[in-house]
Design a protein around this motif. Sequence first.
Motif: not given
Length: 195
Positions: A117-119, A127-131, A137-139, A159-162
């Motif tokens: 994950w990364g901020l 927003g939060a996104y699943g990669i 993809y928006p979570l 504002n995170i990518d997971i």
Amino acid sequence: CDSNDYNGCFGLGSKAPFAYTDTMTIISITDGIKRIYTATLKAGKPRCFAMTDNDGQLLEISTDEPDGLEVKIAVKADDIEEFEEQAQLVYCRFMLQPEGVDVEPITYQMESADGVWGLRESSDISGAYGIMGNIAYPLDALNIRGLTSDQRHILNKLNIDINFPIGALDIAPSREHLSYEDSTSNNIKKALDHV
């Protein structure tokens, strides 16, 4: 294909240019042989024609270019800026950046040691996104049952990518969002516990 080792395999990407145009050129290079095709829509159905020589035989051109597939479409001048903006949104998270597209990769102010994950530093994408498989993809916290208050906070405020392995998230038929089946929701909750 029935494997989580590959992106795609849904059969939709091959038809994506038809969402914009009725004609595309496809250039395929395999083992030093280039073949050129034209795909068109007629009465809403795709048709594909191979370029042939004067004798009507499939035209095969020897080349030293690397193996690959190129799809070309004509873009209206008024639409170029929109294409560039959308390309930036799609490709900014790709580990391998496409050639010929000026993309500013996402930068992170903080990342997990394992890269899961990364901020994000940029406020352009919130927003939060699943990669998964390079696609973001928006979570949506509203679609995930049983979230803890900490998990809900992460999804709603950061504002995170997971990053998820291919196959960990179910995709909705639209290909734009997730289908929040139990397995998808459980995988998201497990990932949130490690943030």
